[in-house]
Design a protein around this motif. Structure first.
Motif, PDB file in Angstrom:
ATOM      1  N   CYS A  38      38.259  56.495  37.498  1.00 42.16           N
ATOM      2  CA  CYS A  38      38.546  55.095  37.796  1.00 42.16           C
ATOM      3  C   CYS A  38      37.759  54.665  39.025  1.00 42.16           C
ATOM      4  CB  CYS A  38      40.046  54.907  38.052  1.00 42.16           C
ATOM      5  SG  CYS A  38      40.465  53.231  38.562  1.00 42.16           S
ATOM      6  N   ARG A  39      37.168  53.490  38.974  1.00 40.95           N
ATOM      7  CA  ARG A  39      36.406  52.954  40.101  1.00 40.95           C
ATOM      8  C   ARG A  39      37.096  51.739  40.710  1.00 40.95           C
ATOM      9  NH1 ARG A  39      31.025  51.538  37.630  1.00 40.95           N
ATOM     10  NH2 ARG A  39      32.352  50.953  35.905  1.00 40.95           N
ATOM     11  N   CYS A  40      38.337  51.498  40.316  1.00 39.18           N
ATOM     12  CA  CYS A  40      39.090  50.370  40.862  1.00 39.18           C
ATOM     13  C   CYS A  40      39.338  50.574  42.349  1.00 39.18           C
ATOM     14  CB  CYS A  40      40.437  50.220  40.153  1.00 39.18           C
ATOM     15  SG  CYS A  40      40.293  49.737  38.425  1.00 39.18           S
ATOM     16  N   ASN A  41      39.548  49.479  43.036  1.00 40.40           N
ATOM     17  CA  ASN A  41      39.804  49.516  44.458  1.00 40.40           C
ATOM     18  C   ASN A  41      40.734  48.361  44.789  1.00 40.40           C
ATOM     19  OD1 ASN A  41      39.681  50.162  47.139  1.00 40.40           O
ATOM     20  ND2 ASN A  41      37.489  49.824  47.344  1.00 40.40           N
ATOM     21  N   TRP A  42      41.306  48.392  45.956  1.00 34.79           N
ATOM     22  CA  TRP A  42      42.160  47.287  46.387  1.00 34.79           C
ATOM     23  C   TRP A  42      41.631  46.747  47.701  1.00 34.79           C
ATOM     24  CZ3 TRP A  42      44.618  47.435  51.077  1.00 34.79           C
ATOM     25  CH2 TRP A  42      44.716  48.681  51.679  1.00 34.79           C
ATOM     26  N   THR A  43      41.935  45.487  47.940  1.00 35.87           N
ATOM     27  CA  THR A  43      41.535  44.833  49.176  1.00 35.87           C
ATOM     28  C   THR A  43      42.702  44.006  49.674  1.00 35.87           C
ATOM     29  OG1 THR A  43      39.251  44.675  48.398  1.00 35.87           O
ATOM     30  CG2 THR A  43      39.881  43.249  50.230  1.00 35.87           C
ATOM     31  N   ALA A  44      43.098  44.236  50.896  1.00 35.84           N
ATOM     32  CA  ALA A  44      44.157  43.415  51.498  1.00 35.84           C
ATOM     33  C   ALA A  44      43.574  42.039  51.816  1.00 35.84           C
ATOM     34  CB  ALA A  44      44.671  44.071  52.764  1.00 35.84           C
ATOM     35  N   ILE A  45      44.339  41.006  51.530  1.00 34.33           N
ATOM     36  CA  ILE A  45      43.916  39.628  51.779  1.00 34.33           C
ATOM     37  C   ILE A  45      44.671  39.107  53.000  1.00 34.33           C
ATOM     38  CG2 ILE A  45      43.780  37.294  50.841  1.00 34.33           C
ATOM     39  CD1 ILE A  45      42.075  39.258  49.265  1.00 34.33           C
ATOM     40  N   PRO A  46      43.969  38.739  54.066  1.00 38.27           N
ATOM     41  CA  PRO A  46      44.659  38.175  55.235  1.00 38.27           C
ATOM     42  C   PRO A  46      45.404  36.886  54.869  1.00 38.27           C
ATOM     43  CG  PRO A  46      42.391  38.751  55.784  1.00 38.27           C
ATOM     44  CD  PRO A  46      42.531  38.868  54.290  1.00 38.27           C
ATOM     45  N   ARG A  47      46.495  36.627  55.533  1.00 41.51           N
ATOM     46  CA  ARG A  47      47.308  35.442  55.243  1.00 41.51           C
ATOM     47  C   ARG A  47      46.490  34.148  55.273  1.00 41.51           C
ATOM     48  NH1 ARG A  47      52.958  36.502  55.451  1.00 41.51           N
ATOM     49  NH2 ARG A  47      53.341  38.568  56.290  1.00 41.51           N
ATOM     50  N   ARG A  48      45.595  34.022  56.219  1.00 40.69           N
ATOM     51  CA  ARG A  48      44.825  32.773  56.305  1.00 40.69           C
ATOM     52  C   ARG A  48      43.923  32.605  55.086  1.00 40.69           C
ATOM     53  NH1 ARG A  48      42.407  36.207  59.953  1.00 40.69           N
ATOM     54  NH2 ARG A  48      40.174  36.500  59.684  1.00 40.69           N
ATOM     55  N   TRP A  49      43.382  33.712  54.565  1.00 37.45           N
ATOM     56  CA  TRP A  49      42.585  33.629  53.343  1.00 37.45           C
ATOM     57  C   TRP A  49      43.481  33.296  52.164  1.00 37.45           C
ATOM     58  CZ3 TRP A  49      38.907  38.458  53.320  1.00 37.45           C
ATOM     59  CH2 TRP A  49      38.076  38.405  54.433  1.00 37.45           C
ATOM     60  N   TRP A  50      44.678  33.908  52.144  1.00 35.56           N
ATOM     61  CA  TRP A  50      45.583  33.662  51.024  1.00 35.56           C
ATOM     62  C   TRP A  50      45.978  32.191  50.973  1.00 35.56           C
ATOM     63  CZ3 TRP A  50      46.232  35.024  46.475  1.00 35.56           C
ATOM     64  CH2 TRP A  50      47.278  34.501  45.740  1.00 35.56           C
ATOM     65  N   ALA A  51      46.178  31.567  52.122  1.00 38.32           N
ATOM     66  CA  ALA A  51      46.532  30.146  52.154  1.00 38.32           C
ATOM     67  C   ALA A  51      45.450  29.322  51.447  1.00 38.32           C
ATOM     68  CB  ALA A  51      46.721  29.684  53.593  1.00 38.32           C
ATOM     69  N   GLU A  52      44.202  29.639  51.691  1.00 37.99           N
ATOM     70  CA  GLU A  52      43.104  28.933  51.035  1.00 37.99           C
ATOM     71  C   GLU A  52      43.076  29.220  49.530  1.00 37.99           C
ATOM     72  OE1 GLU A  52      39.364  29.716  52.980  1.00 37.99           O
ATOM     73  OE2 GLU A  52      40.286  29.472  54.954  1.00 37.99           O
ATOM     74  N   LEU A  53      43.269  30.467  49.165  1.00 31.59           N
ATOM     75  CA  LEU A  53      43.291  30.832  47.742  1.00 31.59           C
ATOM     76  C   LEU A  53      44.439  30.146  47.014  1.00 31.59           C
ATOM     77  CD1 LEU A  53      42.519  34.626  48.129  1.00 31.59           C
ATOM     78  CD2 LEU A  53      41.057  32.940  47.002  1.00 31.59           C
ATOM     79  N   ALA A  54      45.602  30.131  47.634  1.00 36.63           N
ATOM     80  CA  ALA A  54      46.768  29.489  47.022  1.00 36.63           C
ATOM     81  C   ALA A  54      46.525  27.991  46.848  1.00 36.63           C
ATOM     82  CB  ALA A  54      48.016  29.737  47.860  1.00 36.63           C
ATOM     83  N   ASN A  55      45.859  27.367  47.812  1.00 35.99           N
ATOM     84  CA  ASN A  55      45.527  25.946  47.698  1.00 35.99           C
ATOM     85  C   ASN A  55      44.592  25.668  46.533  1.00 35.99           C
ATOM     86  OD1 ASN A  55      47.114  25.051  49.812  1.00 35.99           O
ATOM     87  ND2 ASN A  55      45.475  25.260  51.324  1.00 35.99           N
ATOM     88  N   ARG A  56      43.815  26.676  46.151  1.00 43.23           N
ATOM     89  CA  ARG A  56      42.906  26.530  44.995  1.00 43.23           C
ATOM     90  C   ARG A  56      43.579  26.922  43.682  1.00 43.23           C
ATOM     91  NH1 ARG A  56      37.573  29.261  47.500  1.00 43.23           N
ATOM     92  NH2 ARG A  56      39.009  30.998  47.472  1.00 43.23           N
ATOM     93  N   GLY A  57      44.865  27.281  43.754  1.00 47.40           N
ATOM     94  CA  GLY A  57      45.605  27.578  42.535  1.00 47.40           C
ATOM     95  C   GLY A  57      45.821  29.041  42.212  1.00 47.40           C
ATOM     96  N   GLU A  58      45.342  29.939  43.054  1.00 48.26           N
ATOM     97  CA  GLU A  58      45.572  31.367  42.805  1.00 48.26           C
ATOM     98  C   GLU A  58      47.049  31.687  43.008  1.00 48.26           C
ATOM     99  OE1 GLU A  58      43.507  33.391  41.537  1.00 48.26           O
ATOM    100  OE2 GLU A  58      41.604  32.364  41.844  1.00 48.26           O
ATOM    101  N   ARG A  59      47.532  32.663  42.265  1.00 46.25           N
ATOM    102  CA  ARG A  59      48.930  33.063  42.357  1.00 46.25           C
ATOM    103  C   ARG A  59      49.031  34.584  42.422  1.00 46.25           C
ATOM    104  NH1 ARG A  59      49.346  28.874  44.077  1.00 46.25           N
ATOM    105  NH2 ARG A  59      49.922  26.983  43.040  1.00 46.25           N
ATOM    106  N   ILE A  60      50.103  35.047  43.030  1.00 39.87           N
ATOM    107  CA  ILE A  60      50.394  36.481  43.065  1.00 39.87           C
ATOM    108  C   ILE A  60      51.095  36.845  41.767  1.00 39.87           C
ATOM    109  CG2 ILE A  60      51.744  38.285  44.208  1.00 39.87           C
ATOM    110  CD1 ILE A  60      51.294  36.782  46.827  1.00 39.87           C
TER     111      ILE A  60
END
Length: 70
Positions: A38-60
């Protein structure tokens, strides 16, 4: 990594966001067909980045329900 070697069920999870409380192994899978090579990986998203992503419609993703559907 998006190439011909990516497993279809891993590709289906790419680009999605999972709660930090969910173990990476649970998202990736725990069986040998999930883990071996497996070559999958994870990346932690800082809260400030998540706020921008959520504003664009991304969801957890919700644990378990959406994972089983993939």
């Amino acid at each position: 990594i998006r190439d011909e070697r990516v497993r279809s069920w891993h590709r289906a999870r790419d680009g999605r966001y999972w709660p930090i409380t969910m173990p990476f192994a649970e998202v990736r899978g725990t069986t040998p067909r999930d883990v071996c090579n497996c070559r999958c990986n994870w990346t932690a998203i800082p809260r400030r980045w998540w706020a921008e992503l959520a504003n664009r419609g991304e969801r957890i993703e919700a644990p378990r329900e959406n994972l089983l559907a993939v």
